[in-house]
Design a protein around this motif. Sequence first.
Motif, short mmCIF file in Angstrom:
data_model
loop_
_atom_site.label_atom_id
_atom_site.label_comp_id
_atom_site.label_asym_id
_atom_site.label_seq_id
_atom_site.Cartn_x
_atom_site.Cartn_y
_atom_site.Cartn_z
N SER A 384 -7.41 7.22 -6.32
CA SER A 384 -7.61 6.07 -5.45
C SER A 384 -8.52 5.06 -6.14
O SER A 384 -9.66 5.37 -6.49
N SER A 386 -9.66 0.63 -6.82
CA SER A 386 -9.68 -0.76 -6.33
C SER A 386 -9.50 -1.76 -7.46
O SER A 386 -9.20 -2.93 -7.23
N ALA A 398 -9.82 -3.08 -0.84
CA ALA A 398 -8.49 -2.53 -1.10
C ALA A 398 -8.59 -1.21 -1.83
O ALA A 398 -9.50 -0.98 -2.62
N ARG A 399 -7.66 -0.32 -1.53
CA ARG A 399 -7.49 0.92 -2.28
C ARG A 399 -6.03 1.00 -2.69
O ARG A 399 -5.14 0.63 -1.92
N TYR A 400 -5.79 1.50 -3.86
CA TYR A 400 -4.39 1.68 -4.26
C TYR A 400 -4.25 2.94 -5.10
O TYR A 400 -5.21 3.46 -5.67
N ASN A 409 -1.25 -0.59 -10.43
CA ASN A 409 -1.23 -0.37 -8.99
C ASN A 409 0.18 0.05 -8.59
O ASN A 409 1.11 -0.75 -8.58
N ASN A 412 -0.33 0.30 -2.53
CA ASN A 412 -1.60 0.21 -1.81
C ASN A 412 -1.70 1.30 -0.75
O ASN A 412 -0.72 1.60 -0.05
N GLN A 415 -5.37 0.91 4.89
CA GLN A 415 -6.78 0.77 5.25
C GLN A 415 -6.95 0.40 6.72
O GLN A 415 -8.05 0.03 7.14
N TRP A 424 0.88 4.91 2.66
CA TRP A 424 0.93 3.59 2.01
C TRP A 424 0.77 2.49 3.04
O TRP A 424 1.14 2.64 4.21
#
Length: 749
Positions: A384, A386, A398-400, A409, A412, A415, A424
């Motif tokens: 994970s 950013s 953001a996390r991807y 990436n 994503n 969140q 996702w």
Amino acid sequence: MKKESPCQPAFVHLRFLVVLVLFLAGALLALLALGFYPGASASAQASGQNQSSSASPFQPVAADHVSWGGDLVTGTKTGAVSEQPSAENLAPSETAPLGPVMAPTRSSFMATWESVSGATGYRLDVSTSPSFNSFVSGYENLDVGNITSRIVSGLSLGTTYYYRVRAYGVLGTGGNSEVMTATTLTTLTGLVITPTFDSSITSNPNSAAIQSVINKAIAIHQSRFKDALTATILFRYSRTAPNGTLLSSGVSRSDFPIYSIAWSTFITALKADAKTANDTTANASLPASALSTNIVVTSANGKAVGLGGLTPLGMCANGSVAIGCPYDGIVTLNSGISLSFTRPPSSSSYDAQRQVEHEMDEVFGLGSFLNLGGTNLRPQDLFSWSAAGVRNRTLSGARYFSINSGTTNIVNFNQTSGFDFGDWLGGTTCPQTKPFVQNAFVCPGQFADVTASSPEGINLDVIGYDLVIPPAGPTAKAATNITTTSFTANWSSVSGATSYLLDVSTSSTFSSFLTGYQNLNLGIVISRSVSGLSAGKTYYYRVRTLSSAGTSGNSNVISVTTVPAAPMASAATNVTNSGFTAHWSSVTGATSYLLDVSTSSTFSSFVTGYQNLSVGNVISRSVSGLSAGRTYYYRVRAHTSGGTSVNSNVISVTTVPATPTASAATNVTTSGFTAHWSSVTGATSYRLDVSKSSTFSSFVSGYQSLNVGNVTSRNVTGLTTKTTYYYRLRASDSGGTSVNSNVVHVTTL
């Protein structure tokens, strides 16, 4: 979900109890040496994924996951689907057809049979012997209820099985059906998913459709991953969770046991399990030091990385957990939600197959610690990010998902509170541009599958499930040697192929297959004659590569229309001295007809403009510009995109002759004269009229359309003296009779 206690026996023999205590103490020391101990607080944090408050090295902890749906109106708010009516009926348009067709997997196949009038149920036998002198465990005289298909699972790979059924009703049990066979796939290693269907499926009127979709999802996962492990999953179709709680919302749900494994133990196992290019890349991104004390894994995920001894089966049918319970997880499809068991789903229904795949992914280990609480990561949280080189394991920013330290990436992470943070992002309006299987919420009317290149496929790969990178697919080429009953299918060769699999159908979507041509293994060839077809019909074919790496996706689809049957030519009509109308029968599938006209019965030459003349999709054609009194021949051929039929039968037609010219009479007497006229080409006879009226309003007796034969003069007798008479002629042949000639008058002496 509250923590469940393991089942305890009513009493334990003292000696056994002492041994048990010593064993458990030794086991505890061994597990502590491995770093395996309870995790930190794990109270439920969100409706997306829940866990009991704590874990024990001797007992799994229950966790669950719920898939949420978006509103059915495009562009409106997202969130949980409103509660649906409690009836468990499937709309007819949303169910699979009777007798679903399914290819066997390495551990299962679908047995199907015809319904029997008056039957209230059927009993199924399955054996590895055609004489049924032994039976597959659990499949001897098995009462499957009043359905016409049943998935047979828990089988051995590469084995031929024989099955038969008997109908029963109020009058008793009938005799055995004919013996049918099915052969499981021969892939030597790979993921095996053993399904169990509870009564919410087996007693459902649409059981066959539900089982079919589940088995298709199972087949996809088994074909995607090559780990030599077995996952056991209970499948349900119900308004309630396994523990009886009403599923007032959510499209589907999964329940599974989880275990806390010491960081070093899991990371060492994960690195040792690396077998794919994805694994190599992902392992290079793992941190040098621990990010959490433990890693929380499902029982299936533990087996995938070789730690199955620490993560045994632990899910009970009622949703509780205890060592000795038979399942790695439970997948429940919400029967109160509009689910489609055929593809594509309608705009108001959710794709059941995608939901099964999603929930199986959760059982296999996808999910984030953010839903569990505490600090112990789940395997997915190792990847994970950013930004490149910047990890993000929080709900801020953001996390991807990335396997190369955040450089790429892949997708994503969600969140949005209330949804699963291990799913996702997917998008917040319907329809979604990328409707992946693991999207945090799903849209009606859309579907997707786990693939080797999909985010969920890659994610499962790097947490321990080794992807089968399928071989390249062949390119199907145009058919050749097309006849009325066959054609030759062609395709390109693929390096490394061990054989090719061919499908032939009359449906461009391959919703059904030509008998004998479903997943037909052809060996190392790049063409195959397909026979036993109907004339003038369109067929479709596609091929797949089979190799040691697995099976490729389908090739492009080639359509081919067989040569039509020959039409039947029939007699001409509207014959004149310069033309006629040709006729023939229609031919199924013909798109046009080709016409030949000749003065030769062998068609050694053709009338100008009438050689292979395409007349369109009609069954008659006017032929003009011909000579009078001449014999012509015509024949036709039917044409389709597949080719042109052989010639029809030949029809001959003779045009009406030209009109003769009457000339002055001779040998005039008091009672007669000799009439004369010119000869006409092709005439076989002439017709003579004699009258006292110039308009031929009446005729001399015996001289009205008198057939005088093929001559050019005729004596006319029995007339009255000093009387004026009029005569005229017509020429005749097999095509008809000409118009009247000019009129000649003559007066007797």
